[in-house]
Design an enzyme around this catalytic site. Sequence first.
Site, PDB file in Angstrom:
ATOM      1  CG  ASP A  88       4.648  -0.604  -7.530  1.00 51.18           C
ATOM      2  OD1 ASP A  88       3.762  -1.167  -6.865  1.00 51.18           O
ATOM      3  OD2 ASP A  88       5.277   0.500  -7.376  1.00 51.18           O
TER       4      ASP A  88
ATOM      5  CG  MET B 297       0.295  -0.962  -7.708  1.00 50.52           C
ATOM      6  SD  MET B 297       0.207  -2.159  -6.157  1.00 50.52           S
ATOM      7  CE  MET B 297      -1.556  -2.394  -6.346  1.00 50.52           C
ATOM      8  CG  HIS B 298      -2.780   2.819  -5.272  1.00 48.07           C
ATOM      9  ND1 HIS B 298      -3.436   1.875  -4.931  1.00 48.07           N
ATOM     10  CD2 HIS B 298      -1.675   2.567  -4.426  1.00 48.07           C
ATOM     11  CE1 HIS B 298      -2.923   0.725  -4.448  1.00 48.07           C
ATOM     12  NE2 HIS B 298      -1.587   1.224  -3.928  1.00 48.07           N
TER      13      HIS B 298
END
Length: 489
Positions: free
Chosen positions: A238, A81-82
């Site tokens: 995830d 992520m991110h």
Amino acid sequence: MPHYLGIDVGTSAVKAILVDERQAAVAEAEVPLQVSRPQDLWSEQDPETWWWAVQAALKQIRATAGAAFGDVCGIGLSGQMHGAVLLDRDNRPLRPAILWNDGRSFREAEELRAQHPELSRAMGVIPMPGFTAPKLAWLARHEPETFRAVRKVILPKDYIRLKLTGDVVTEMSDAAGTWWLDQAKRDWSDAALAATGLTRDHMASLTEGSQVSGTLRPEIAEQWGLRNDVVVAGGGGDAAAGAVGLGAIEDGSAFISLGTSGQLFVTTEHFSPAPEALVHSFCHAVPGRWFQMAAMLNGASCLAWAAHLLKQDIGELLCKAEAAYRRPSTILFLPYLAGERTPHNDPYARGVIFGLSPETDQTDLVQAVLEGVAFSFADARRALEQAGTSLTHAGMIGGGSRSAFWARIFASVLNLPMVRYEGSDKGPAFGAARLARLATTGEAPETVCTTPNILETIEPEVHLVDLYRPRVEAFRSLYQALKPEFVPS
């Protein structure tokens, strides 16, 4: 027989799993990835290496289960992520992707928090340097020409979706980690986008993780020997995809994820923000669900680091440490090799081994590493409790869940039963395959996202709970004492 493919674009590897309609794994593959750290606090990857790794992983699966692979009717995606994947007008990356564990935008995150304090509750958490929004604020300040050239900002797994379908789409759980999503409305926040100089035009289209995001491009289907109507599901970040794989989609379902990073995750049926506790409150990968999560930047990667340092196999180190284990170690390990998010929001924090003596040996170091990661989860549990969420037990997923010895340490450190499941190390890739099935068949999530068979439940050991309690307090004190030393001069 229909089959479903799950692809997880992780930090250290791309993992793929092929499952049949009984949800049995038919074939699995894993292709390692490398992280580039060109400067202190930086963490980057070339998006094209993800695509190369996906193709390599699927080549392995085709070689193992060619006939079953040809029956794929749905693909699900999961990923780290991110990350900020920055595309030009031709949907080509403008620079390497800036990853979740990149801490360069600490100043920008602090500025966003100070200038827009009203946004944190809607975004589900305060802005932190790992999130996508502060990265774009950093880019505008330090690489203005690149910032002006950005036409789309997408997330790592969604770059693979772009390759598969030609569409720029994301889903709620991954969008949740950008600091641009209004979590309650499940829609982009115009105010948060404006705070970083962006608009909706820079964003991907939104869908739910269990819905169809597109279909496989004809040329890719032909290249891989697949039918021309293969569905690509929204998928999930995830953490959320791991929850789907574990069946953690009902209110109160909780688990610990021990992958490269670590998460303590609890599903909620309502959006329950607690930014003051540094807890993440995000959209889940299935409709009408959210989750609270304490996110640690260092998980099983700490054990991999120790094995590399000691030049020994992880399995051998675990066996030796377990054989020698009697009580908590006298050595303390701060596991902040890549900084820390919950509960410190400190990208400058670093790993520390404290309490060495002439008698210290390798097994002592390994035990200290295992305990240090568990102690960081004790901090995570306390943060969730401060946010109003209590736990009665927790499942374990990710590579670290393979170790019953580590689960034993976790149980006594957290004073919480640890549940190990069959196939728990398959994690987000398996969850992505489940989301592919939901998007393809339209089944209700609760009929597909069931809990795997339990391998064992490891109960806390009363004498160890008592012995670990002061060690956790010493761990916390050590960080506070050293915190001023982490800040660069």
